[in-house]
Write an enzyme that holds these catalytic residues in place. Structure first.
Site, PDB file in Angstrom:
ATOM      1  N   LYS A  46       0.830  -1.194   0.000  1.00  0.00           N
ATOM      2  CA  LYS A  46       0.000   0.000   0.000  1.00  0.00           C
ATOM      3  C   LYS A  46       0.869   1.250   0.000  1.00  0.00           C
ATOM      4  O   LYS A  46       0.396   2.356  -0.261  1.00  0.00           O
ATOM      5  CB  LYS A  46      -0.880   0.022   1.265  1.00  0.00           C
ATOM      6  CG  LYS A  46      -1.781  -1.158   1.417  1.00  0.00           C
ATOM      7  CD  LYS A  46      -2.459  -1.120   2.801  1.00  0.00           C
ATOM      8  CE  LYS A  46      -3.069  -2.449   3.114  1.00  0.00           C
ATOM      9  NZ  LYS A  46      -3.487  -2.558   4.518  1.00  0.00           N
ATOM     10  N   GLY A  47       2.142   1.060   0.319  1.00  0.00           N
ATOM     11  CA  GLY A  47       3.024   2.194   0.578  1.00  0.00           C
ATOM     12  C   GLY A  47       3.143   3.216  -0.534  1.00  0.00           C
ATOM     13  O   GLY A  47       3.336   4.399  -0.275  1.00  0.00           O
ATOM     14  N   GLU A 102       7.314   2.408  -6.489  1.00  0.00           N
ATOM     15  CA  GLU A 102       7.591   1.864  -5.148  1.00  0.00           C
ATOM     16  C   GLU A 102       7.748   2.998  -4.150  1.00  0.00           C
ATOM     17  O   GLU A 102       8.204   4.081  -4.506  1.00  0.00           O
ATOM     18  CB  GLU A 102       8.918   1.070  -5.184  1.00  0.00           C
ATOM     19  CG  GLU A 102       8.757  -0.427  -5.173  1.00  0.00           C
ATOM     20  CD  GLU A 102       8.393  -1.026  -3.819  1.00  0.00           C
ATOM     21  OE1 GLU A 102       7.698  -0.383  -3.016  1.00  0.00           O
ATOM     22  OE2 GLU A 102       8.802  -2.171  -3.574  1.00  0.00           O
ATOM     23  N   ASP A 103       7.409   2.735  -2.903  1.00  0.00           N
ATOM     24  CA  ASP A 103       7.629   3.747  -1.869  1.00  0.00           C
ATOM     25  C   ASP A 103       9.112   3.838  -1.500  1.00  0.00           C
ATOM     26  O   ASP A 103       9.703   4.904  -1.492  1.00  0.00           O
ATOM     27  CB  ASP A 103       6.762   3.461  -0.631  1.00  0.00           C
ATOM     28  CG  ASP A 103       6.914   2.046  -0.080  1.00  0.00           C
ATOM     29  OD1 ASP A 103       7.666   1.233  -0.658  1.00  0.00           O
ATOM     30  OD2 ASP A 103       6.273   1.729   0.936  1.00  0.00           O
ATOM     31  N   ASP A 106      14.862  -0.801  -0.195  1.00  0.00           N
ATOM     32  CA  ASP A 106      15.647  -1.043   1.018  1.00  0.00           C
ATOM     33  C   ASP A 106      16.651  -2.159   0.722  1.00  0.00           C
ATOM     34  O   ASP A 106      17.668  -1.926   0.088  1.00  0.00           O
ATOM     35  CB  ASP A 106      14.655  -1.396   2.135  1.00  0.00           C
ATOM     36  CG  ASP A 106      15.271  -1.492   3.504  1.00  0.00           C
ATOM     37  OD1 ASP A 106      16.260  -0.808   3.759  1.00  0.00           O
ATOM     38  OD2 ASP A 106      14.745  -2.251   4.338  1.00  0.00           O
ATOM     39  N   PHE A 155      14.374   4.019   9.971  1.00  0.00           N
ATOM     40  CA  PHE A 155      13.028   3.552   9.651  1.00  0.00           C
ATOM     41  C   PHE A 155      12.109   4.767   9.514  1.00  0.00           C
ATOM     42  O   PHE A 155      11.959   5.545  10.454  1.00  0.00           O
ATOM     43  CB  PHE A 155      12.494   2.600  10.712  1.00  0.00           C
ATOM     44  CG  PHE A 155      11.208   1.943  10.301  1.00  0.00           C
ATOM     45  CD1 PHE A 155      11.216   0.836   9.463  1.00  0.00           C
ATOM     46  CD2 PHE A 155       9.981   2.457  10.716  1.00  0.00           C
ATOM     47  CE1 PHE A 155      10.029   0.248   9.048  1.00  0.00           C
ATOM     48  CE2 PHE A 155       8.794   1.870  10.305  1.00  0.00           C
ATOM     49  CZ  PHE A 155       8.819   0.760   9.479  1.00  0.00           C
ATOM     50  N   VAL A 156      11.528   4.917   8.336  1.00  0.00           N
ATOM     51  CA  VAL A 156      10.717   6.110   8.081  1.00  0.00           C
ATOM     52  C   VAL A 156       9.236   5.780   7.866  1.00  0.00           C
ATOM     53  O   VAL A 156       8.893   4.671   7.438  1.00  0.00           O
ATOM     54  CB  VAL A 156      11.248   6.901   6.855  1.00  0.00           C
ATOM     55  CG1 VAL A 156      12.578   7.554   7.162  1.00  0.00           C
ATOM     56  CG2 VAL A 156      11.351   6.017   5.612  1.00  0.00           C
ATOM     57  N   ASP A 162       4.101   3.154   6.338  1.00  0.00           N
ATOM     58  CA  ASP A 162       3.449   2.883   7.620  1.00  0.00           C
ATOM     59  C   ASP A 162       4.368   2.256   8.650  1.00  0.00           C
ATOM     60  O   ASP A 162       5.451   1.759   8.323  1.00  0.00           O
ATOM     61  CB  ASP A 162       2.290   1.907   7.405  1.00  0.00           C
ATOM     62  CG  ASP A 162       2.789   0.476   7.156  1.00  0.00           C
ATOM     63  OD1 ASP A 162       3.713   0.318   6.326  1.00  0.00           O
ATOM     64  OD2 ASP A 162       2.287  -0.467   7.790  1.00  0.00           O
ATOM     65  N   ARG A 168       0.485   6.464   7.683  1.00  0.00           N
ATOM     66  CA  ARG A 168       0.538   6.652   6.221  1.00  0.00           C
ATOM     67  C   ARG A 168       0.093   8.054   5.821  1.00  0.00           C
ATOM     68  O   ARG A 168       0.465   8.550   4.765  1.00  0.00           O
ATOM     69  CB  ARG A 168      -0.373   5.638   5.512  1.00  0.00           C
ATOM     70  CG  ARG A 168       0.091   4.202   5.615  1.00  0.00           C
ATOM     71  CD  ARG A 168      -0.684   3.347   4.634  1.00  0.00           C
ATOM     72  NE  ARG A 168      -0.603   1.930   4.949  1.00  0.00           N
ATOM     73  CZ  ARG A 168       0.382   1.123   4.553  1.00  0.00           C
ATOM     74  NH1 ARG A 168       1.383   1.602   3.860  1.00  0.00           N
ATOM     75  NH2 ARG A 168       0.374  -0.157   4.870  1.00  0.00           N
TER      76      ARG A 168
HETATM   77  P1  5GP Z   1      12.981  -4.328   0.527  1.00  0.00           P
HETATM   78  O1  5GP Z   1      12.401  -5.571  -0.033  1.00  0.00           O
HETATM   79  O2  5GP Z   1      13.680  -3.445  -0.477  1.00  0.00           O
HETATM   80  O3  5GP Z   1      13.846  -4.612   1.725  1.00  0.00           O
HETATM   81  O4  5GP Z   1      11.809  -3.526   1.166  1.00  0.00           O
HETATM   82  C1  5GP Z   1      10.889  -2.874   0.453  1.00  0.00           C
HETATM   83  C2  5GP Z   1       9.644  -2.667   1.279  1.00  0.00           C
HETATM   84  O5  5GP Z   1       9.905  -2.690   2.688  1.00  0.00           O
HETATM   85  C3  5GP Z   1       9.079  -1.317   0.997  1.00  0.00           C
HETATM   86  O6  5GP Z   1       8.207  -1.346  -0.088  1.00  0.00           O
HETATM   87  C4  5GP Z   1       8.418  -0.953   2.312  1.00  0.00           C
HETATM   88  O7  5GP Z   1       7.107  -1.475   2.318  1.00  0.00           O
HETATM   89  C5  5GP Z   1       9.235  -1.676   3.364  1.00  0.00           C
HETATM   90  N1  5GP Z   1      10.224  -0.781   3.988  1.00  0.00           N
HETATM   91  C6  5GP Z   1      11.563  -0.763   3.828  1.00  0.00           C
HETATM   92  N2  5GP Z   1      12.136   0.208   4.545  1.00  0.00           N
HETATM   93  C7  5GP Z   1      11.133   0.835   5.185  1.00  0.00           C
HETATM   94  C8  5GP Z   1      11.070   1.965   6.084  1.00  0.00           C
HETATM   95  O8  5GP Z   1      12.049   2.620   6.463  1.00  0.00           O
HETATM   96  N3  5GP Z   1       9.818   2.316   6.509  1.00  0.00           N
HETATM   97  C9  5GP Z   1       8.687   1.664   6.135  1.00  0.00           C
HETATM   98  N4  5GP Z   1       7.545   2.110   6.640  1.00  0.00           N
HETATM   99  N5  5GP Z   1       8.710   0.606   5.299  1.00  0.00           N
HETATM  100  C10 5GP Z   1       9.914   0.213   4.826  1.00  0.00           C
END
Ligand code: 5GP
Length: 181
Positions: A46-47, A102-103, A106, A155-156, A162, A168
């Site tokens: 949902k991000g 994508e939001d 990471d 962590f944001v 969220d 959100r």
């Molecule tokens: P990845 O698979 O790249 O580790 O993570 C991607 C997903 O993890 C993002 O789409 C998001 O939903 C979540 N995520 C990663 N870092 C953060 C963060 O700092 N805050 C939040 N709220 N979600 C995160």
């Protein structure tokens, strides 16, 4: 100032005005890159919903949108490392210029999985727009073509992101600290 719940603390990292300005710049770049063509935005729920809503309104292109939902984080702050599709796209992307929205990028596990399954569906082109990028956390070698902001390993929340489904609606991107930290 954004209001935190209980003993959680929020600190503004990126102000709404800076987000608005940057989203416009990213949209102009996409408009330039796909001049005269149609672009199909795929928002990752949902991000990315708020980023996508602002981005699409700044595009001067023929556009369409769809959404996909994947799970990777569950309710906490740590990635489980396992990705699965919770809600698939409504329609085929074959032959389309797809931009995955994508939001945050990471570890890259979510995006590399998504790109793999979307590439199999034979889009004409496949690109990625991510509002935020935490390059220091990368496990999978995956890159976004359009990036809003590079941020440190914090962590944001806010602007669609969220913590356990909350925050959100914040207009700024904020660093969240929990009482135990
Ligand atoms: P990845 O698979 O790249 O580790 O993570 C991607 C997903 O993890 C993002 O789409 C998001 O939903 C979540 N995520 C990663 N870092 C953060 C963060 O700092 N805050 C939040 N709220 N979600 C995160």
């Amino acid at each position: 100032m954004p209001v935190a719940a209980g003993r959680e603390k929020l600190k503004v990292l990126i102000r709404r005005s800076a987000i608005q300005k940057r989203v416009r710049q990213v949209a102009h770049q996409i408009t330039k890159d796909f001049k005269g063509e149609r672009v199909h935005l795929v928002g990752v729920l949902k991000g990315a919903c708020i980023f996508l809503s602002d981005l699409v309104r700044e595009l001067s292109l023929d556009t369409s949108i769809d959404f996909i939902a994947v799970s990777s984080y569950g309710k906490g702050k740590q990635s489980s490392g396992q990705v699965r599709v919770l809600k698939d796209l409504d329609s085929s992307i074959q032959g389309l210029n797809v931009v995955v929205v994508e939001d945050i990028l990471d570890t890259g596990l979510t995006l590399s999985y998504l790109l793999r399954i979307l590439q199999q569906r034979k889009p004409k082109t496949l690109r990625v727009a991510a509002l935020l990028d935490k390059p220091s956390r990368r496990i999978k070698d995956v890159k976004a073509d359009y990036i809003g902001f590079k941020i440190p390993n914090e962590f944001v929340v806010g602007y669609g992101l969220d913590y356990a489904e909350r925050y959100r609606n914040l207009k700024d991107v904020c660093i969240l600290s929990l009482p135990t930290e």
